[in-house]
Design a protein around this motif. Structure first.
Motif, PDB file in Angstrom:
ATOM      1  N   ALA A 186      -5.610  30.968 -10.830  1.00  0.00           N
ATOM      2  CA  ALA A 186      -6.079  29.974 -12.223  1.00  0.00           C
ATOM      3  C   ALA A 186      -6.225  28.635 -11.595  1.00  0.00           C
ATOM      4  O   ALA A 186      -7.195  27.813 -11.944  1.00  0.00           O
ATOM      5  CB  ALA A 186      -4.852  30.059 -13.086  1.00  0.00           C
TER       6      ALA A 186
ATOM      7  N   THR B 199      -6.982  23.666 -22.890  1.00  0.00           N
ATOM      8  CA  THR B 199      -6.121  24.670 -23.582  1.00  0.00           C
ATOM      9  C   THR B 199      -5.433  25.711 -22.730  1.00  0.00           C
ATOM     10  O   THR B 199      -4.050  25.682 -22.695  1.00  0.00           O
ATOM     11  CB  THR B 199      -6.956  25.556 -24.663  1.00  0.00           C
ATOM     12  N   ASP B 200      -6.136  26.240 -21.641  1.00  0.00           N
ATOM     13  CA  ASP B 200      -5.566  27.141 -20.786  1.00  0.00           C
ATOM     14  C   ASP B 200      -4.450  26.415 -19.732  1.00  0.00           C
ATOM     15  O   ASP B 200      -3.436  26.976 -19.563  1.00  0.00           O
ATOM     16  CB  ASP B 200      -6.582  27.936 -19.924  1.00  0.00           C
ATOM     17  N   LEU B 201      -5.043  25.178 -19.412  1.00  0.00           N
ATOM     18  CA  LEU B 201      -4.321  24.551 -18.460  1.00  0.00           C
ATOM     19  C   LEU B 201      -3.033  23.928 -18.862  1.00  0.00           C
ATOM     20  O   LEU B 201      -2.013  24.053 -18.487  1.00  0.00           O
ATOM     21  CB  LEU B 201      -5.188  23.436 -17.830  1.00  0.00           C
TER      22      LEU B 201
ATOM     23  N   ALA C 206      -1.352  25.174 -21.390  1.00  0.00           N
ATOM     24  CA  ALA C 206      -0.477  26.401 -21.520  1.00  0.00           C
ATOM     25  C   ALA C 206       0.289  26.495 -20.249  1.00  0.00           C
ATOM     26  O   ALA C 206       1.492  26.950 -20.085  1.00  0.00           O
ATOM     27  CB  ALA C 206      -1.033  27.645 -22.182  1.00  0.00           C
ATOM     28  N   LEU C 207      -0.716  26.765 -19.249  1.00  0.00           N
ATOM     29  CA  LEU C 207       0.210  27.054 -18.029  1.00  0.00           C
ATOM     30  C   LEU C 207       1.180  26.069 -17.415  1.00  0.00           C
ATOM     31  O   LEU C 207       2.133  26.359 -16.740  1.00  0.00           O
ATOM     32  CB  LEU C 207      -0.846  27.152 -16.858  1.00  0.00           C
TER      33      LEU C 207
ATOM     34  N   GLY D  36      -8.727  37.379 -17.036  1.00  0.00           N
ATOM     35  CA  GLY D  36      -8.858  37.910 -18.081  1.00  0.00           C
ATOM     36  C   GLY D  36      -8.157  39.456 -18.051  1.00  0.00           C
ATOM     37  O   GLY D  36      -7.726  40.021 -19.104  1.00  0.00           O
TER      38      GLY D  36
ATOM     39  N   GLN E  88     -13.254  22.218 -21.452  1.00  0.00           N
ATOM     40  CA  GLN E  88     -12.972  23.636 -21.386  1.00  0.00           C
ATOM     41  C   GLN E  88     -11.728  24.257 -20.948  1.00  0.00           C
ATOM     42  O   GLN E  88     -11.284  25.098 -21.328  1.00  0.00           O
ATOM     43  CB  GLN E  88     -14.167  24.476 -20.872  1.00  0.00           C
ATOM     44  N   VAL E  89     -11.065  23.284 -20.002  1.00  0.00           N
ATOM     45  CA  VAL E  89      -9.935  23.681 -19.244  1.00  0.00           C
ATOM     46  C   VAL E  89      -8.403  23.229 -20.041  1.00  0.00           C
ATOM     47  O   VAL E  89      -7.619  23.953 -19.625  1.00  0.00           O
ATOM     48  CB  VAL E  89      -9.680  23.277 -17.767  1.00  0.00           C
TER      49      VAL E  89
ATOM     50  N   ARG F 127     -12.669  33.858 -14.074  1.00  0.00           N
ATOM     51  CA  ARG F 127     -12.153  33.852 -15.510  1.00  0.00           C
ATOM     52  C   ARG F 127     -12.142  35.408 -16.008  1.00  0.00           C
ATOM     53  O   ARG F 127     -11.433  35.803 -16.499  1.00  0.00           O
ATOM     54  CB  ARG F 127     -13.105  33.162 -16.446  1.00  0.00           C
TER      55      ARG F 127
ATOM     56  N   PHE G  79      -9.604  26.341 -12.266  1.00  0.00           N
ATOM     57  CA  PHE G  79      -9.341  25.042 -12.973  1.00  0.00           C
ATOM     58  C   PHE G  79     -10.107  23.882 -11.942  1.00  0.00           C
ATOM     59  O   PHE G  79     -10.833  23.182 -12.305  1.00  0.00           O
ATOM     60  CB  PHE G  79      -8.080  24.618 -13.126  1.00  0.00           C
TER      61      PHE G  79
END
Length: 559
Positions: free
Chosen positions: A154, A172-174, A176-177, A124, A169-170, A120, A158
């Motif tokens: 990424a 939001t980022d997942l 978006a990707l 970042g 926890q994943v 991470r 994940f």
């Protein structure tokens, strides 16, 4: 100086972002940064800037751009002329893509929780698509390669987070990707898994249908094996719900206080071993944390008392497996211990179950109870260090000692109140040990907090730190069970440590107490059992109340 290509091309001098001028200079710097400390031919720089259609003044304009960059970077030596090309001299300057790859390499040998933290940190570093804003055919292949690398890392991160049970926890980022890369089936599969484990089965199935339609209308293919398998698993779970999930956690400790860093460690891993001496609150921490995260494990929470330091026989791994299989609704319990372990792993496959194994004696008592697939979590408590689980089974060690003074004060204030000076005195008299503090307050009552430290200092502290009629609510009982589990030679050394005027000693002193040339093996046994602490080279310490207990044993031994 720091350079960046993981996003818009940039150069920074400390916190100041340097003005690189127009697009031409940025393209030249990007091409040099893609090959730091290597020669980039002038012809390639021309191609990068003009995509194969250079003006007659192209060579001169490249030379001017390089000169301008040298001025911006504050040194003619920053970009060296080397034959028919130029070389960016990186030296001690930072380059984000180099730092990124260094973090990714470090994560390969780390345990899962640490690997997630490192990955991470690496991800970042990205500020947007690689070399964003530079439209150049010559740079496009490198930009696409870097962006592919970002996605691959990424996906690796994940996967580890899903393995650790960090599905929430994943999301939001997942999400978006996946929105930016809707045809990448591995990302879609990971997002489906995270949604499913977050009890959002309908969203996971809708995502599958949307992806299937996109694949059909675009590449004209059906979803791959991994995506179909994830879809089928969700459908099976939806149609055939598991039997009533066991909820075996004992009641959480009243007024649990402090230990936030240890709670954070447990949050970050899927397999933890909480170790520490008798009375430090290992079970309290494990049960408090388990109640805190129970919603992450809708298929059940199992609790097994392995009874390593109880008065009766310890719970065998085979008996613990039978207990867990019955709780999970297994229709039969095999006689053979190996078959029981295999069935246990099969029952847990594709389930999210939390397993608390309390008071373990050894690694062999724990290993048959470890799930074989991700999605579950295990927390073990033990007075022994169980380093084998750390070395061979990727367990994360969480070591506990007496409470820090401020947390001990907060615990007393929370359950009994009292003036600050009286609270501080009581905490010190109890050796900052949670068990001793709770027993002292229960015995003395809130009206006597001011007198408690005096009573403990003047009287027999170990006798006062006992609740009559409750064998588990006695500091000496907890200590006795630990000493009883020691080999006789190690127990003899522990008793004789009570003859020392202080609780700090060397290995040489320990050897003299038991009349051996080298007591390191005995000291290792005491340290593994959390009865002494190593500090500094060749020095050891007996915690305050344990030293008082050792003194009482020594006095009894000597009549």
């Amino acid at each position: 100086m720091d350079f960046g290509i993981l996003g818009p091309v940039e150069a920074r001098d400390g916190a100041v972002r340097l003005d690189l001028g127009g697009v031409r200079g940025q393209k030249v710097l990007a091409a040099l940064l893609l090959a730091p400390d290597r020669v980039v031919p002038l012809t390639h720089l021309v191609d990068v800037v003009w995509d194969g259609e250079p003006p007659s003044t192209a060579k001169h304009q490249i030379q001017k751009s390089v000169g301008d960059l040298r001025v911006v970077l504050g040194s003619p030596a920053a970009i060296a002329t080397d034959g028919a090309g130029y070389r960016l001299v990186l030296g001690s300057a930072g380059l984000d893509v180099v730092t990124f790859e260094r973090h990714v390499a470090a994560a390969q040998d780390a345990e899962p929780a640490e690997a997630v933290r490192v990955l991470r940190t690496a991800l970042g570093l990205w500020r947007g698509p690689a070399m964003e804003g530079l439209a150049s055919r010559a740079l496009r292949a490198d930009a696409e390669r870097l962006d592919e690398r970002r996605i691959a890392v990424a996906q690796q991160c994940f996967a580890l987070q899903l393995e650790l049970g960090q599905h929430a926890q994943v999301l939001t980022d997942l999400s978006a990707l996946v929105a930016a890369n809707p045809l990448r089936e591995q990302l879609v599969e990971q997002l489906m898994t995270a949604l499913h484990r977050s009890d959002r089965q309908a969203d996971a199935l809708e995502l599958y249908d949307r992806t299937r339609r996109l694949l059909a209308s675009g590449p004209g293919v059906e979803p791959g094996h991994g995506l179909r398998k994830a879809h089928q698993a969700i459908l099976i779970r939806r149609r055939s719900p598991a039997p009533d999930a066991p909820a075996q956690l004992p009641a959480g400790p009243a007024a649990f206080t402090g230990r936030q860093s240890s709670v954070d460690e447990l949050d970050a891993c899927a397999f933890a071993v909480v170790t520490g001496g008798p009375g430090v609150g290992k079970t309290a921490l494990a049960v408090h944390w388990a109640h805190r995260v129970r919603d992450r494990f809708p298929d059940g929470q199992l609790y097994v008392d392995l009874r390593a330091h109880d008065d009766g026989p310890a719970t065998t791994a085979a008996d613990a497996l039978a207990q867990c299989l019955r709780a999970l609704g297994a229709p039969r319990i095999p006689v053979d211990p190996g078959e029981r372990a295999g069935l246990f792993r099969s029952v847990l496959a594709d389930r999210r179950v939390l397993l608390v194994l309390d008071d373990a004696a050894s690694e062999d008592q724990v290993r048959p109870l470890l799930p074989g697939t991700p999605g579950c979590a295990v927390v073990v408590t033990s007075r022994n260090h169980l380093r084998g689980l750390v070395a061979l089974d990727d367990a994360h060690p969480v070591g506990l000692g007496p409470l820090p003074a401020d947390e001990a004060h907060a615990l007393i204030t929370r359950i009994a109140g009292g003036e600050p000076d009286a609270v501080a005195g009581l905490a010190a008299a109890c050796g900052y040990l949670p068990l001793a503090i709770r027993i002292a307050v229960a015995n003395l009552g809130p009206d006597r907090i001011a007198d408690a430290a005096t009573d403990l200092a003047r009287g027999d502290r170990l006798a006062l730190l006992t609740i009559n009629g409750d064998r588990r609510a006695a500091v000496t009982g907890a200590f006795e069970r630990s000493v009883r589990a020691l080999p006789e030679a190690a127990a003899r050394l522990f008793r004789r440590l009570g003859s020392l005027p202080g609780n700090d000693f060397t290995a040489h002193v320990a050897s003299g107490l038991v009349g051996v040339d080298d007591a390191r093996g005995l000291l290792s046994s005491l340290e593994s059992a959390s009865l002494i602490e190593a500090h500094g080279r060749g020095r050891f310490r007996v915690p305050d109340l344990l030293h008082a207990y050792a003194r009482s044993l020594c006095e009894s031994e000597n009549g």
